[in-house]
Design an enzyme around this catalytic site. Structure first.
Site, mmCIF file in Angstrom:
data_model
loop_
_atom_site.group_PDB
_atom_site.id
_atom_site.type_symbol
_atom_site.label_atom_id
_atom_site.label_comp_id
_atom_site.label_asym_id
_atom_site.label_seq_id
_atom_site.Cartn_x
_atom_site.Cartn_y
_atom_site.Cartn_z
ATOM 1 N N CYS A 59 0.620 -0.819 -0.393
ATOM 2 C CA CYS A 59 -0.057 -0.059 -0.064
ATOM 3 C C CYS A 59 1.042 1.295 0.133
ATOM 4 O O CYS A 59 0.183 2.068 0.675
ATOM 5 C CB CYS A 59 -0.715 0.225 1.145
ATOM 6 S SG CYS A 59 -0.371 -0.525 2.966
ATOM 7 N N CYS A 128 -2.145 -2.915 9.250
ATOM 8 C CA CYS A 128 -1.333 -1.762 9.828
ATOM 9 C C CYS A 128 -0.705 -2.289 11.432
ATOM 10 O O CYS A 128 0.394 -1.663 11.014
ATOM 11 C CB CYS A 128 -2.442 -1.716 10.053
ATOM 12 S SG CYS A 128 -3.342 -1.123 8.089
#
Lengths: 161, 159
Positions: A59, A128
């Site tokens: 990402c 994350c």
């Protein structure tokens, strides 16, 4: 996804919490996103400061986490800077809160699953919290290396052998 | 889209092909036709748009080519320990987060453009010598710069 990224793109922009909540972030994530704890930098050249810089190639997010350790091996300060989505910001913000006051060895025990659980991250956002765990580990490894470069080198050699 | 399975493309040829396909299937041409034909027209037109965008953009083209070759793209959890590169990305991000300054934005824009061109060249070379792992690594770097590009665009928009 594009909208999600746009919201996370700018760190510390006030008044965006409502938009974030509408996008389905948990209120704990929104809280950390709106009021991030311990944003900033420590002197990366100081001997008692460890810096961890990690990235998520899929990402394109980057996360920097720094710890300041006192002479007893206790983390007295921590800072972060994250450029990524709301969950990445919240994960690193929480990570700095959690490492403060812990010893280096205690901090090493923080697991991404604990971070994900605390922030109620959905499965697609688990990475994350992994990024935050990696950042803690990288920062502590950097600190340890600064304390005793020789020992670390010989340990590495031993591991590789 | 009548392209070779290669990273190197002829953008003009791709555009010509895209236009001629769209001319044939575009929904505007099917307004008076039965619903079933209208439906096919919409589906195909949208697919052609997607194919064109995928092939036109170097990052998506490279990722698609990796996929065709059975290589998984970089995972969220792969941590490339290239700290020099990450430091560079961090610094550009920090500059972008500062209050708006036209000169600095221009500087960053040029830098990103140069980097993307360099990376595109390297990815082309990697694909040409069939070094898919290297291509994958370079495409991951491209992704970081693509993000920066998006942020730059947002920043440049008058708020």
């Amino acid at each position: 996804m594009a909208a999600l990224r746009a919201v996370g793109a700018v760190l510390l922009r006030p008044g965006r919490g409502e938009a974030a909540a509408r996008l389905g972030y948990h209120k704990k994530v929104v809280d950390h996103y709106e009021n991030p704890r311990n944003v900033g930098s420590l002197d990366r050249n100081a001997k008692n400061v460890g810096t961890g810089l990690v990235g998520a190639p899929a990402c394109g997010d980057v996360m920097k986490l720094q710890v300041e350790v006192d002479e007893n091996g206790r983390i007295i300060d921590a800072r972060f800077k994250t450029f990524g989505c709301g969950s990445a910001i919240a994960s690193s913000s929480l990570a700095t809160e959690w490492v403060k006051g812990k010893t280096v060895d205690e901090a090493l025990k923080i697991k991404n699953t604990d971070i994900a659980k605390e922030l109620c991250l959905p499965p697609v956002k688990l990475h994350c919290s992994m990024l935050a765990e990696d950042a803690i580990k990288a920062a502590l490894a950097d600190y340890k290396l600064k304390q005793d470069p020789n020992k670390e080198e010989s340990e590495k050699k031993a591991n590789n052998a | 889209m009548d392209c070779d399975r290669s990273f190197r493309i002829d953008a003009q040829q791709l555009q010509r092909r895209f236009r001629s396909l769209q001319r044939a299937v575009h929904p505007d041409r099917f307004g008076q036709r039965p619903p079933k034909e209208q439906y096919y027209s919409e589906q195909h037109s949208s697919l052609i748009n997607k194919a064109y965008q995928t092939l036109l953009n170097p990052l998506s083209r490279g990722l698609y080519l990796l996929e065709l070759n059975g290589v998984e793209p970089a995972q969220e959890t792969d941590c490339d320990a290239d700290s020099v590169f990450l430091t560079e990305i961090m610094e550009i991000n920090e500059k972008l987060a500062e209050p708006k300054n036209e000169d600095i934005l221009k500087e960053i824009e040029t830098l990103i453009k140069v980097k993307q061109e360099e990376l595109t060249k390297d990815v082309t070379a990697a694909f040409e010598r069939d070094d898919l792992q290297e291509a994958k690594k370079l495409l991951a770097k491209m992704k970081y710069f693509a993000n920066l590009e998006d942020k730059l665009k947002n920043k440049k928009m008058p708020s």
